[in-house]
Design a protein around this motif. Structure first.
Motif, PDB file in Angstrom:
ATOM      1  N   ASN A  33      25.211  -4.409   2.398  1.00  0.00           N
ATOM      2  CA  ASN A  33      25.733  -3.651   1.204  1.00  0.00           C
ATOM      3  C   ASN A  33      25.959  -2.168   1.814  1.00  0.00           C
ATOM      4  O   ASN A  33      25.275  -1.598   2.565  1.00  0.00           O
ATOM      5  CB  ASN A  33      24.571  -3.533   0.326  1.00  0.00           C
ATOM      6  N   TYR A  34      27.360  -1.674   1.215  1.00  0.00           N
ATOM      7  CA  TYR A  34      27.768  -0.279   2.016  1.00  0.00           C
ATOM      8  C   TYR A  34      26.617   0.853   1.534  1.00  0.00           C
ATOM      9  O   TYR A  34      26.480   1.845   2.574  1.00  0.00           O
ATOM     10  CB  TYR A  34      29.033  -0.207   1.475  1.00  0.00           C
ATOM     11  N   GLN A  35      26.384   0.863   0.222  1.00  0.00           N
ATOM     12  CA  GLN A  35      25.305   1.900   0.094  1.00  0.00           C
ATOM     13  C   GLN A  35      24.080   2.104   0.711  1.00  0.00           C
ATOM     14  O   GLN A  35      23.746   3.011   1.381  1.00  0.00           O
ATOM     15  CB  GLN A  35      24.887   1.852  -1.426  1.00  0.00           C
ATOM     16  N   VAL A  36      23.800   0.792   1.259  1.00  0.00           N
ATOM     17  CA  VAL A  36      22.298   0.655   1.785  1.00  0.00           C
ATOM     18  C   VAL A  36      22.633   1.024   3.509  1.00  0.00           C
ATOM     19  O   VAL A  36      21.816   1.477   4.162  1.00  0.00           O
ATOM     20  CB  VAL A  36      21.764  -0.549   1.521  1.00  0.00           C
ATOM     21  N   ILE A  40      20.872   3.742   5.967  1.00  0.00           N
ATOM     22  CA  ILE A  40      20.419   3.281   6.968  1.00  0.00           C
ATOM     23  C   ILE A  40      20.924   4.133   8.411  1.00  0.00           C
ATOM     24  O   ILE A  40      20.280   4.504   9.195  1.00  0.00           O
ATOM     25  CB  ILE A  40      20.443   1.908   7.365  1.00  0.00           C
ATOM     26  N   ARG A  41      22.175   4.054   8.131  1.00  0.00           N
ATOM     27  CA  ARG A  41      23.222   4.668   9.235  1.00  0.00           C
ATOM     28  C   ARG A  41      23.061   6.223   9.153  1.00  0.00           C
ATOM     29  O   ARG A  41      23.042   6.981  10.386  1.00  0.00           O
ATOM     30  CB  ARG A  41      24.704   4.349   9.190  1.00  0.00           C
ATOM     31  N   ASP A  42      22.669   6.812   8.219  1.00  0.00           N
ATOM     32  CA  ASP A  42      23.447   8.272   8.150  1.00  0.00           C
ATOM     33  C   ASP A  42      22.045   9.111   7.474  1.00  0.00           C
ATOM     34  O   ASP A  42      22.012  10.392   7.800  1.00  0.00           O
ATOM     35  CB  ASP A  42      24.595   8.612   7.153  1.00  0.00           C
ATOM     36  N   VAL A  43      21.068   8.466   6.756  1.00  0.00           N
ATOM     37  CA  VAL A  43      20.067   9.281   6.336  1.00  0.00           C
ATOM     38  C   VAL A  43      18.615   9.133   6.688  1.00  0.00           C
ATOM     39  O   VAL A  43      17.882   9.955   6.983  1.00  0.00           O
ATOM     40  CB  VAL A  43      20.016   9.002   4.825  1.00  0.00           C
ATOM     41  N   MET A  44      18.178   7.729   6.960  1.00  0.00           N
ATOM     42  CA  MET A  44      16.913   7.569   7.591  1.00  0.00           C
ATOM     43  C   MET A  44      16.824   7.884   8.865  1.00  0.00           C
ATOM     44  O   MET A  44      17.545   8.375   9.692  1.00  0.00           O
ATOM     45  CB  MET A  44      16.986   5.999   7.803  1.00  0.00           C
ATOM     46  N   ARG A  96      29.789  -2.544  11.807  1.00  0.00           N
ATOM     47  CA  ARG A  96      30.021  -2.258  10.564  1.00  0.00           C
ATOM     48  C   ARG A  96      28.662  -2.236   9.862  1.00  0.00           C
ATOM     49  O   ARG A  96      28.427  -1.454   8.858  1.00  0.00           O
ATOM     50  CB  ARG A  96      30.863  -3.431   9.815  1.00  0.00           C
ATOM     51  N   TRP A  97      27.597  -3.027  10.516  1.00  0.00           N
ATOM     52  CA  TRP A  97      26.231  -3.053   9.940  1.00  0.00           C
ATOM     53  C   TRP A  97      25.430  -2.541  10.805  1.00  0.00           C
ATOM     54  O   TRP A  97      25.399  -2.582  11.845  1.00  0.00           O
ATOM     55  CB  TRP A  97      26.050  -4.494   9.352  1.00  0.00           C
ATOM     56  N   PHE A  98      24.554  -1.659  10.099  1.00  0.00           N
ATOM     57  CA  PHE A  98      23.308  -1.270  10.951  1.00  0.00           C
ATOM     58  C   PHE A  98      21.930  -1.655  10.168  1.00  0.00           C
ATOM     59  O   PHE A  98      21.713  -2.203   9.308  1.00  0.00           O
ATOM     60  CB  PHE A  98      23.333   0.254  10.595  1.00  0.00           C
ATOM     61  N   LEU A 135      19.996  -2.458  -4.939  1.00  0.00           N
ATOM     62  CA  LEU A 135      20.032  -1.953  -3.685  1.00  0.00           C
ATOM     63  C   LEU A 135      18.754  -2.330  -2.810  1.00  0.00           C
ATOM     64  O   LEU A 135      17.656  -2.236  -3.677  1.00  0.00           O
ATOM     65  CB  LEU A 135      20.029  -0.246  -3.614  1.00  0.00           C
ATOM     66  N   SER A 136      18.683  -2.826  -1.638  1.00  0.00           N
ATOM     67  CA  SER A 136      17.551  -3.452  -1.051  1.00  0.00           C
ATOM     68  C   SER A 136      16.755  -2.289  -0.411  1.00  0.00           C
ATOM     69  O   SER A 136      15.761  -2.502  -0.007  1.00  0.00           O
ATOM     70  CB  SER A 136      17.916  -4.441  -0.115  1.00  0.00           C
TER      71      SER A 136
END
Length: 157
Positions: A33-36, A40-44, A96-98, A135-136
């Motif tokens: 899911n792009y929001q999640v 994961i990619r940019d905030v965590m 594409r996914w992280f 959102l997971s």
DNA sequence: GCCAACGTTGGC
DNA sequence: GCCAACGTTGGC
């Protein structure tokens, strides 16, 4: 440092699956899911803490605490045609996914059921409790975190 | 860019 | 198993 709530279906990946690994470490993958993905990619960040939440099961709820131990890293299950999470549009040159590395901090003695979270007025603004939330991974405020941890420590019927 | 159809999530 | 609420896809 930030707080999160991370959902997983225990039939796929449970807190016990994480607990039984050698150093109680794992990689949180399968996010599609792009929001999640963006979280994961940019905030965590390493050092963030997260509740482990069991979804789509008999008693959904919070079952423990994890620490995030890495930045977002490419989710290699997307590259594997054999994987349930395979995505032909993701590749190592342009993932594409992280996912993130996680470490178990604590498994609660008792689950904090979703119903108990709903009953707590201090938690009413949690995205988790909003109808239709899919959102997971969702953010948890410091205050909500304290309320939930305190609820876990106090005896319940 | 619109939007209908379809797929998925997840509580109940 | 049902269904609400979303996200994604693809034709136009």
């Amino acid at each position: 440092m930030a707080y999160w709530l991370m959902k997983s279906e225990p039939s796929t990946y449970s807190i016990d699956d994480l607990a039984k690994t050698k150093q109680q470490k794992g990689f949180w993958d399968g996010i599609r899911n792009y929001q999640v993905r963006n979280l994961i990619r940019d905030v965590m960040q390493p050092g963030d803490l997260a509740f482990f939440y069991h979804s789509s099961c008999k008693v959904p709820g919070i079952v423990g605490i994890m620490e995030i131990t890495s930045r977002g890293k490419p989710d290699e299950t997307a590259f594997d045609p054999e994987s349930h999470y395979f995505d032909s549009k993701s590749n190592p040159l342009s993932p594409r996914w992280f996912g993130v590395d996680v470490k178990l901090v604590e498994k609660f003695n008792d689950i904090i059921p979703l119903a108990a979270l709903r009953d707590n007025n201090a938690l009413k603004n949690m995205p988790l409790l909003r109808t239709g939330n899919r959102l997971s991974i969702t953010p948890v405020t410091g205050k909500e975190w304290q309320v939930i941890v305190k609820a876990e420590k106090s005896p319940r019927p």
